[in-house]
Design an enzyme around this catalytic site. Structure first.
Site, short mmCIF file in Angstrom:
data_model
loop_
_atom_site.label_atom_id
_atom_site.label_comp_id
_atom_site.label_asym_id
_atom_site.label_seq_id
_atom_site.Cartn_x
_atom_site.Cartn_y
_atom_site.Cartn_z
CG ASP A 106 -4.27 8.56 14.34
OD1 ASP A 106 -5.50 8.79 14.33
OD2 ASP A 106 -3.62 8.36 13.31
CE1 TYR A 127 4.79 8.69 8.37
CE2 TYR A 127 6.21 7.03 7.40
CZ TYR A 127 5.49 7.51 8.47
OH TYR A 127 5.45 6.79 9.62
N GLY A 128 4.99 7.35 2.14
CA GLY A 128 5.74 6.47 1.27
C GLY A 128 5.10 5.11 1.05
CB VAL A 129 5.90 2.55 -1.43
CG1 VAL A 129 5.41 1.17 -1.85
CG2 VAL A 129 5.62 3.56 -2.51
CB VAL A 130 3.78 -0.12 3.20
CG1 VAL A 130 4.11 -1.20 4.22
CG2 VAL A 130 3.59 1.22 3.88
CE LYS A 169 4.96 2.85 8.34
NZ LYS A 169 4.62 3.81 9.38
CE LYS A 170 11.51 4.49 -2.24
NZ LYS A 170 11.39 4.12 -3.65
N GLY A 187 0.82 -1.21 0.00
CA GLY A 187 0.00 0.00 0.00
C GLY A 187 0.85 1.25 0.00
#
Lengths: 408, 253
Positions: free
Chosen positions: A136, A25-28, A43-44, A21
């Site tokens: 959260d 803040y970036g692609v996982v 997580k990138k 997904g």
């Protein structure tokens, strides 16, 4: 770790698999850790275009997760730079509590609910013990691992608290989980805000739908007052001093029992203590864990035996972006309109009925119009997030709330 | 937060003085002595403070930045990690970690303003690259505890929280960041040492109060001695000695 050339690490240690997904803040993506054979989620973290280096939200998460090691908190197992981007490695989690609550094929027994709540509170207790506010809490930030363990994830909004004069933004939490003091604009709050959110999750486990689904901040307060009665100054003396306090028309509280017909007496007692208006009187997480609800029968289900969605589903990952809300399953507005009134169906809801209304109800949870108004601004330009101060935010927020109220 | 210090990563990372005083082999080759190493770190701590005054951040951010810088050099060499870039980058990272972000371009601006020397000339991209390297060198541990909080609590407890004592002790705590104390001792003991020095200097009788505290007074006294030794030696620090030390590193010019 420092001796190895870090840029080779992805190839050397982690075998890249499919993308899971796109986060805030970036692609996982999913990967196999060749060192341990474990599946992990990586997580990138995209570097902001604003030239502001490592994403602020990501940094918060790293900072806090490095301090919080607990069975009920997502584990950050590794971090490394690769091709100029920071990568965070998390244990892989199969699903999340939202998926469990939403899955109509799952029957949650009172013992199952107790188990999920207990794990949620245990994770929170560690945060609060370390002076970290999660800020959260919501079902899709509660991830569920292969052995049924529930773990708190997404600490992007979390903060260290404890210095009493420090002011925080009140624009935290998805609206439905926001405590009344936040809705009244308080900037000095404590662990009570997480307790309120945990109470909302507790209620959601009992009802199998979000409990207080406000469509704006004002409406959220309205929903809260409709459920628990308008707070009086004897219940909550400080209420009149809150920045955005406005007097609401007095509504009496319906019996809590009528809202949760299937809950046990102990469950209701704990719920009412977690939903206490005055944050100073509201039960603490530690006290909640010591409540007789958890020691009375039925005892919490062993996590391994908890019902979970069929594994075929798309797996969830840490911080599967909560704020962008692009996964709308049906027209949000429509789904909200078909939402049934509070009375009438909770009794059967627990049995996982297939009522059409409930379908609309569930999809409504992904409705960006109702949960993500304030965050959608940041969703477009994530790097902007830290530079918008809370004054800007609440101004924008109010404007948006007004605009959304007029057409309704 | 003092109650949680014992479970923090900060506590687990406390080092022995000998480990802090190890000059990296690469730096040794260049002729850097322990004295040079300490001098450069003092200079960088001052540099961070000066920059921080310009960009206006809280003292806590400065303290965290200096701690990061000192931690980095327990693991990395001055040769590979240019202190003139590490110092502002630590401030940049600390400002984010302490929730009072300073923009990188603002730092670049003030670096140029403070140092006309070409050796201090860095661009935003240098800071951002170094940020990543520092994060790695810190092993991503970013939470640091400082003596300030315990200081005000302790002063109050001792009944010494008048303006004068608060100012003196606060200043002393600030100065402790010119040493490696924060890497070696729990912050509340550093705070106590500062109170001890101030109360001796101001002739306040705190003997009974200190005796009632359940702390190892030997450690507090040792820290106090170290602080006093530092003040003693500080007078001998000159610009020339600092540039001589830095010149040994012979960076790009």
């Amino acid at each position: 770790m420092s001796d190895v050339d870090p840029s080779k690490k992805v190839a050397d240690r982690y075998l890249r698999r499919e993308v899971l997904g796109e986060g805030t803040y970036g692609v996982v993506y999913k990967a196999i850790d060749t060192k341990t054979g474990q599946t992990v989620a990586i997580k990138k973290i995209r570097l902001g275009k604003q030239k502001e280096g490592v994403n602020f939200t990501a940094l918060r998460e790293i900072k806090l997760l490095k301090e919080l090691k607990d069975p009920n908190i997502i584990e950050l197992t590794d971090a490394f730079p690769h091709k100029g981007n920071l990568h965070l490695v998390f244990e892989f989690m199969e699903t999340d509590l939202e998926a469990v609550i939403r899955d109509r094929n799952i029957f949650l027994s009172p013992a199952d609910i107790k188990s999920y709540l207990q794990m949620t509170l245990k994770g929170l207790a560690i945060c609060h013990k370390k002076w970290v506010l999660h800020r959260d809490m919501k079902p899709n930030n509660l991830l569920i691992g292969p052995n049924g363990q529930l773990k708190l994830a997404d600490f992007g909004l979390a903060r260290i608290f404890g210095s009493p004069e420090r002011r925080f933004t009140h624009q935290v939490f998805a609206r439905w989980y926001r405590a009344p003091e936040l809705l009244f604009g308080t900037k000095q709050y404590g662990s009570g805000v997480d307790v309120w959110a945990a109470a909302c999750i507790f209620a959601e486990l009992l009802l199998r739908r979000p409990f207080l689904q406000g469509s704006s901040d004002i409406d959220q307060l309205g929903k809260i007052f409709a459920a628990f009665g308008t707070p009086t100054t004897s219940q909550w003396p400080d209420i009149v001093y809150l920045p955005d306090y406005v007097e609401y028309q007095y509504v009496p509280a319906p019996p809590l029992r009528s809202l949760f017909p299937m809950a046990s007496d102990d469950a209701l007692d704990l719920l009412s203590k977690m939903f206490t208006y005055d944050p100073k009187v509201r039960i603490s997480v530690q006290q909640a864990l010591e409540h007789r609800y958890f020691s009375s029968v039925p005892l919490p289900t062993d996590p391994e035996k908890l019902p979970r969605p069929a594994p075929k589903k798309e797996p969830k990952v840490p911080d599967f972006n909560p704020h962008e809300g692009p996964t709308v399953l049906s027209p949000p507005r429509k789904s909200r309109r078909v939402m049934p009134g509070r009375d009438g169906f909770e009794g059967i809801a627990l049995q996982g009925d297939k009522d059409d209304n409930n379908v609309g109800d569930n999809t409504g949870k992904n409705d960006p119009a109702s949960t993500s108004i304030d965050f959608s601004i940041f969703g477009l330009q994530p790097p902007n997030r830290p530079t918008i101060n809370s004054a800007d935010r609440s101004h924008l927020k109010r404007k948006l709330d007004l605009e959304f109220q007029q057409p309704e | 937060m003092a109650t949680n210090f014992w479970t923090s990563s900060h506590y687990k990372q406390l080092l022995d003085q000998e480990d802090v005083d190890m000059v990296n082999p690469l730096d040794k080759e260049k002729g850097i002595t322990l004295e040079d190493f300490k001098l450069i770190k003092i200079h960088m701590a001052n540099y961070i403070s000066k920059l921080a005054q310009n960009v206006k951040v809280r003292q806590r951010v400065v303290a965290t930045a200096v701690t990061y810088m000192r931690r980095v050099y327990t693991r990395k060499s001055l040769t590979e990690y240019d202190p003139r870039l590490v110092a502002p980058t630590c401030l940049y990272l600390a400002s984010k970690a302490e929730e009072s972000t300073v923009q990188a371009r603002l730092l670049v601006f003030y670096i140029k303003k403070l140092y006309s020397d070409d050796k201090y000339r860095f661009e935003i991209k240098d800071i951002l690259e170094m940020e990543m390297k520092i994060l790695e060198a810190l092993n991503y541990y970013l939470v640091v505890f400082h003596p300030y909080r315990s200081l005000s609590q302790l002063l109050q407890d001792a009944g010494l929280n008048d303006i004068n004592m608060t100012q003196v002790t606060w200043g002393l705590v600030n100065d402790t960041y010119k040493m490696d104390l924060i890497l070696v001792h729990p912050p509340h003991l550093i705070a106590l040492a500062c109170i001890y020095i101030a109360s001796v200097q101001r002739e306040k009788d705190t003997t009974v109060w200190f005796e009632e505290l359940r702390v190892d007074m030997n450690v507090v006294k040792n820290i106090s001695m170290e602080i006093l030794d530092f003040y003693e030696g500080n007078r001998m620090i000159t610009e020339d000695r600092i540039s001589a030390a830095l010149n040994k590193l012979g960076f790009r010019s």
